[in-house]
Design a protein around this motif. Structure first.
Motif, PDB file in Angstrom:
ATOM      1  N   MET A   1      49.892  33.984  16.746  1.00 29.07           N
ATOM      2  CA  MET A   1      49.174  34.981  17.717  1.00 29.07           C
ATOM      3  C   MET A   1      50.076  36.345  17.963  1.00 29.07           C
ATOM      4  SD  MET A   1      49.848  33.967  21.510  1.00 29.07           S
ATOM      5  CE  MET A   1      49.302  35.604  22.004  1.00 29.07           C
ATOM      6  N   THR A   2      49.458  37.427  17.886  1.00 22.00           N
ATOM      7  CA  THR A   2      50.062  38.628  18.365  1.00 22.00           C
ATOM      8  C   THR A   2      49.102  39.156  19.579  1.00 22.00           C
ATOM      9  OG1 THR A   2      50.561  39.116  16.052  1.00 22.00           O
ATOM     10  CG2 THR A   2      50.630  40.984  17.390  1.00 22.00           C
ATOM     11  N   THR A   3      50.159  39.600  20.599  1.00 22.21           N
ATOM     12  CA  THR A   3      49.337  40.374  21.768  1.00 22.21           C
ATOM     13  C   THR A   3      49.420  41.725  21.710  1.00 22.21           C
ATOM     14  OG1 THR A   3      51.395  40.102  22.992  1.00 22.21           O
ATOM     15  CG2 THR A   3      49.830  38.305  23.003  1.00 22.21           C
ATOM     16  N   SER A   4      49.781  42.349  22.811  1.00 18.38           N
ATOM     17  CA  SER A   4      49.885  43.846  22.715  1.00 18.38           C
ATOM     18  C   SER A   4      51.129  44.459  22.104  1.00 18.38           C
ATOM     19  CB  SER A   4      49.682  44.604  24.141  1.00 18.38           C
ATOM     20  OG  SER A   4      48.468  44.031  24.781  1.00 18.38           O
ATOM     21  N   ALA A   5      51.237  44.294  20.783  1.00 21.56           N
ATOM     22  CA  ALA A   5      52.413  44.669  20.068  1.00 21.56           C
ATOM     23  C   ALA A   5      52.941  45.819  20.056  1.00 21.56           C
ATOM     24  CB  ALA A   5      52.471  43.803  18.670  1.00 21.56           C
ATOM     25  N   SER A   6      51.736  46.685  19.993  1.00 22.78           N
ATOM     26  CA  SER A   6      51.971  48.233  19.665  1.00 22.78           C
ATOM     27  C   SER A   6      52.580  49.028  20.938  1.00 22.78           C
ATOM     28  CB  SER A   6      51.050  48.916  19.185  1.00 22.78           C
ATOM     29  OG  SER A   6      49.689  48.939  20.085  1.00 22.78           O
ATOM     30  N   GLN A   7      52.152  48.554  22.332  1.00 23.14           N
ATOM     31  CA  GLN A   7      52.410  48.983  23.579  1.00 23.14           C
ATOM     32  C   GLN A   7      53.741  48.724  24.011  1.00 23.14           C
ATOM     33  OE1 GLN A   7      49.863  50.658  25.267  1.00 23.14           O
ATOM     34  NE2 GLN A   7      48.691  50.170  23.070  1.00 23.14           N
ATOM     35  N   PRO A   8      54.469  49.979  24.536  1.00 29.21           N
ATOM     36  CA  PRO A   8      55.790  49.863  24.838  1.00 29.21           C
ATOM     37  C   PRO A   8      56.059  48.969  26.079  1.00 29.21           C
ATOM     38  CG  PRO A   8      54.961  51.846  25.352  1.00 29.21           C
ATOM     39  CD  PRO A   8      53.982  51.263  24.558  1.00 29.21           C
ATOM     40  N   ALA A   9      57.114  48.040  26.087  1.00 27.16           N
ATOM     41  CA  ALA A   9      57.514  47.292  27.214  1.00 27.16           C
ATOM     42  C   ALA A   9      58.136  47.812  28.099  1.00 27.16           C
ATOM     43  CB  ALA A   9      57.949  45.840  26.542  1.00 27.16           C
ATOM     44  N   VAL A  10      58.892  48.897  27.738  1.00 27.71           N
ATOM     45  CA  VAL A  10      60.003  49.621  28.517  1.00 27.71           C
ATOM     46  C   VAL A  10      59.809  51.363  28.125  1.00 27.71           C
ATOM     47  CG1 VAL A  10      62.477  49.857  29.078  1.00 27.71           C
ATOM     48  CG2 VAL A  10      61.640  47.511  28.574  1.00 27.71           C
ATOM     49  N   LYS A  11      59.836  51.796  29.377  1.00 26.34           N
ATOM     50  CA  LYS A  11      59.703  53.371  29.326  1.00 26.34           C
ATOM     51  C   LYS A  11      61.278  53.823  29.783  1.00 26.34           C
ATOM     52  CE  LYS A  11      54.772  53.691  29.330  1.00 26.34           C
ATOM     53  NZ  LYS A  11      53.618  54.334  30.047  1.00 26.34           N
ATOM     54  N   VAL A  12      61.833  54.907  29.194  1.00 21.71           N
ATOM     55  CA  VAL A  12      62.865  55.450  29.786  1.00 21.71           C
ATOM     56  C   VAL A  12      62.719  56.873  30.113  1.00 21.71           C
ATOM     57  CG1 VAL A  12      65.309  56.241  29.521  1.00 21.71           C
ATOM     58  CG2 VAL A  12      64.736  54.071  28.498  1.00 21.71           C
ATOM     59  N   LEU A  13      62.536  57.149  31.387  1.00 21.06           N
ATOM     60  CA  LEU A  13      62.129  58.644  32.037  1.00 21.06           C
ATOM     61  C   LEU A  13      63.211  59.532  32.433  1.00 21.06           C
ATOM     62  CD1 LEU A  13      59.410  56.962  34.420  1.00 21.06           C
ATOM     63  CD2 LEU A  13      58.943  57.603  32.166  1.00 21.06           C
ATOM     64  N   ARG A  14      63.061  60.588  31.863  1.00 22.48           N
ATOM     65  CA  ARG A  14      63.934  61.502  32.503  1.00 22.48           C
ATOM     66  C   ARG A  14      63.158  62.378  33.559  1.00 22.48           C
ATOM     67  NH1 ARG A  14      69.143  63.409  31.346  1.00 22.48           N
ATOM     68  NH2 ARG A  14      69.156  61.848  29.417  1.00 22.48           N
ATOM     69  N   GLY A  15      63.537  62.447  34.912  1.00 27.46           N
ATOM     70  CA  GLY A  15      62.472  62.852  35.748  1.00 27.46           C
ATOM     71  C   GLY A  15      61.087  62.268  35.684  1.00 27.46           C
ATOM     72  N   ASP A  16      60.146  62.775  35.262  1.00 28.05           N
ATOM     73  CA  ASP A  16      58.995  62.149  35.315  1.00 28.05           C
ATOM     74  C   ASP A  16      58.406  62.147  33.829  1.00 28.05           C
ATOM     75  OD1 ASP A  16      58.835  61.457  37.927  1.00 28.05           O
ATOM     76  OD2 ASP A  16      57.815  63.134  38.696  1.00 28.05           O
ATOM     77  N   VAL A  17      59.165  62.534  33.039  1.00 25.73           N
ATOM     78  CA  VAL A  17      58.940  62.590  31.666  1.00 25.73           C
ATOM     79  C   VAL A  17      59.666  61.407  30.723  1.00 25.73           C
ATOM     80  CG1 VAL A  17      59.245  64.238  29.584  1.00 25.73           C
ATOM     81  CG2 VAL A  17      58.926  65.186  31.819  1.00 25.73           C
ATOM     82  N   ILE A  18      58.559  60.842  29.836  1.00 27.12           N
ATOM     83  CA  ILE A  18      58.934  59.700  29.247  1.00 27.12           C
ATOM     84  C   ILE A  18      59.843  60.417  27.872  1.00 27.12           C
ATOM     85  CG2 ILE A  18      58.247  58.034  27.417  1.00 27.12           C
ATOM     86  CD1 ILE A  18      55.457  57.908  28.968  1.00 27.12           C
ATOM     87  N   GLU A  19      61.043  59.778  27.993  1.00 28.27           N
ATOM     88  CA  GLU A  19      61.955  60.354  26.929  1.00 28.27           C
ATOM     89  C   GLU A  19      61.922  59.460  25.925  1.00 28.27           C
ATOM     90  OE1 GLU A  19      66.048  62.693  26.961  1.00 28.27           O
ATOM     91  OE2 GLU A  19      66.206  60.727  28.167  1.00 28.27           O
ATOM     92  N   THR A  20      62.164  57.982  26.022  1.00 29.31           N
ATOM     93  CA  THR A  20      62.054  57.010  24.789  1.00 29.31           C
ATOM     94  C   THR A  20      61.366  55.664  25.494  1.00 29.31           C
ATOM     95  OG1 THR A  20      64.078  55.923  25.653  1.00 29.31           O
ATOM     96  CG2 THR A  20      64.368  57.569  23.917  1.00 29.31           C
ATOM     97  N   THR A  21      60.541  54.966  24.493  1.00 27.15           N
ATOM     98  CA  THR A  21      59.826  53.805  24.748  1.00 27.15           C
ATOM     99  C   THR A  21      60.390  52.815  23.895  1.00 27.15           C
ATOM    100  OG1 THR A  21      58.210  54.494  22.932  1.00 27.15           O
ATOM    101  CG2 THR A  21      57.812  55.190  25.308  1.00 27.15           C
ATOM    102  N   HIS A  22      60.166  51.525  24.294  1.00 28.86           N
ATOM    103  CA  HIS A  22      60.730  50.474  23.417  1.00 28.86           C
ATOM    104  C   HIS A  22      59.791  49.313  23.714  1.00 28.86           C
ATOM    105  CE1 HIS A  22      64.527  52.672  23.976  1.00 28.86           C
ATOM    106  NE2 HIS A  22      64.303  52.832  24.957  1.00 28.86           N
ATOM    107  N   VAL A  23      59.415  48.781  22.343  1.00 30.67           N
ATOM    108  CA  VAL A  23      58.468  47.890  22.132  1.00 30.67           C
ATOM    109  C   VAL A  23      59.257  46.438  22.056  1.00 30.67           C
ATOM    110  CG1 VAL A  23      57.134  46.718  20.500  1.00 30.67           C
ATOM    111  CG2 VAL A  23      56.868  49.260  20.753  1.00 30.67           C
ATOM    112  N   ALA A  24      58.737  45.579  22.675  1.00 30.18           N
ATOM    113  CA  ALA A  24      59.269  44.074  22.895  1.00 30.18           C
ATOM    114  C   ALA A  24      58.393  42.955  22.488  1.00 30.18           C
ATOM    115  CB  ALA A  24      59.486  44.001  24.452  1.00 30.18           C
ATOM    116  N   HIS A  25      59.010  41.788  21.703  1.00 25.17           N
ATOM    117  CA  HIS A  25      58.476  40.448  21.547  1.00 25.17           C
ATOM    118  C   HIS A  25      59.034  39.624  22.345  1.00 25.17           C
ATOM    119  CE1 HIS A  25      56.947  43.134  18.389  1.00 25.17           C
ATOM    120  NE2 HIS A  25      58.142  43.318  17.721  1.00 25.17           N
ATOM    121  N   ILE A  26      58.140  38.889  22.904  1.00 27.93           N
ATOM    122  CA  ILE A  26      58.703  37.745  23.835  1.00 27.93           C
ATOM    123  C   ILE A  26      57.928  36.324  23.544  1.00 27.93           C
ATOM    124  CG2 ILE A  26      58.996  37.062  26.292  1.00 27.93           C
ATOM    125  CD1 ILE A  26      58.842  40.386  26.894  1.00 27.93           C
ATOM    126  N   ALA A  27      58.446  35.379  23.702  1.00 25.00           N
ATOM    127  CA  ALA A  27      58.142  33.926  23.404  1.00 25.00           C
ATOM    128  C   ALA A  27      58.661  33.219  24.668  1.00 25.00           C
ATOM    129  CB  ALA A  27      58.282  33.524  22.103  1.00 25.00           C
TER     130      ALA A  27
END
Length: 364
Positions: A1-27
């Protein structure tokens, strides 16, 4: 199975602006290896790097090397470690080599900058050049030398995939992950040893076996099979000596100290992490009683995102008291500060584990 693979699990914000995003796979699996929760692709073929060290240590233990060379629980913990090259780590590796009748020159890992900033500053002041014994993987290598000697193989080239010891390790890793040997792929790790790749949920399966083995060892009817006993021994060693598995200020050490034997955790380079959680009222809400195994891979390998995700997963599963989670506050969605100590942003986990439904009687 694959769930919401393309959605970032973690966002790094500078102020209120998204600077980087990080996709996670978890079991998340139960003691039977059944997949309970997932995010992204829980079957992602993953180079788990140092998170595989307990399985490699199991292979060494099954050669009889621990008893033959008088390795104690602290030595076994160091075999599973990605240590910080603190004095206690280096001194213990040297002692392990002496027990085997080997020397630092026999190690086939290289020296490198330590994983600890405090140790690095001390080395700079001393103008110290690290050797092989200073490698964060030197405990594993010392164990491999012991394993080679225990099976009557040459110490030379113990690190090569063709060496009899590594052939033994290959078989044990596949077995403990419930895979055929062809189900595990191999590459060469940063420390110069073979390193396995297998589906992420098999890493969770490995760690739930560690926790379940300790549960069985503590039960009234103690386990009789030697593998379960060896897995329980590894669990006890790692949780009894968390300062040897990593070091001061490191996540693995903080996690196992906070949970005081209730779980075992190990990081792997490039964004892998695995946890085995012993049976408790918290795990029973998900499994009906038995232990839980958790495996995480951050797609881009970001370590800050990884530790934030680990804490978020524990919180979502209800694993740990408020005090235990507070012991991980340094890693739990930490604020970002600049060189003047001004808070400029934050790390924000933004995901929810998805329950995996199984048809009646079907195992994952």
């Amino acid at each position: 199975m694959t769930t919401s693979a393309s959605q970032p699990a973690v966002k790094v914000l500078r102020g209120d602006v998204i600077e980087t995003t990080h996709v996670a796979h978890i079991a998340v699996v139960d003691a039977h290896g059944r997949l309970l929760y997932a995010l992204g692709n829980p079957h992602r073929m993953t180079l788990v790097r140092s998170a595989a060290k307990p399985a490699q240590a199991l292979a060494v233990a099954e050669t009889g090397a621990l008893a033959r060379f008088g390795f104690d629980d602290a030595d076994l913990a160091l075999m599973c470690a990605s240590h910080s090259s603190e004095d206690r780590h280096i001194e213990r590796v040297l002692a392990m080599l002496a027990k085997v009748g080997a020397a630092e020159a026999d190690l086939r890992c290289g020296g490198h900058a330590p994983l600890s900033d405090a140790v690095y500053r001390a080395w700079i002041k001393r103008d110290f050049t690290p050797g092989a014994v200073c490698s964060n993987c030197s405990g594993k290598h010392a164990g491999m030398l012991a394993g080679a000697r225990s099976i009557g193989a040459a110490l030379a080239d113990y690190h090569l995939p063709s060496h009899p010891l590594q052939q033994h390790v290959k078989r044990v890793v596949a077995e403990v992950c419930d895979l055929p040997e062809t189900g595990v792929e191999w590459a060469i790790d940063g420390c110069n040893l073979p390193t396995p790749a297998f589906p992420l949920e098999r890493l969770a399966r490995l760690f739930v076996k560690l926790a379940d083995a300790q549960d069985r060892a503590d039960a009234a009817s103690a386990p009789t099979d030697t593998r379960t006993q060896a897995l329980a021994h590894i669990y006890r060693a790692m949780t009894s000596y968390p300062e040897l598995v990593a070091g001061e200020g490191r996540f693995c050490t903080a996690l196992m100290r906070a949970f005081e034997g209730a779980l075992v955790g190990k990081v792997g380079a490039a964004g892998s992490y695995a946890i085995g959680v012993r049976a408790s009222a918290a795990t029973a809400r998900h499994t009906g009683g038995p232990a839980l195994g958790i495996a995480i891979k951050i797609e881009d390998g970001d370590q800050t995102a990884l530790y934030t995700t680990v804490v978020a997963v524990l919180r979502q599963l209800g694993i740990g008291t408020t005090e235990q989670i507070a012991g991980l506050s340094k890693f739990d969605a930490p604020p970002i500060v600049n060189t003047m100590g001004v808070e400029t942003g934050r790390v924000a986990p933004r995901f929810a584990l998805e329950r995996v439904d199984h048809p009646p009687g079907k195992q994952g």
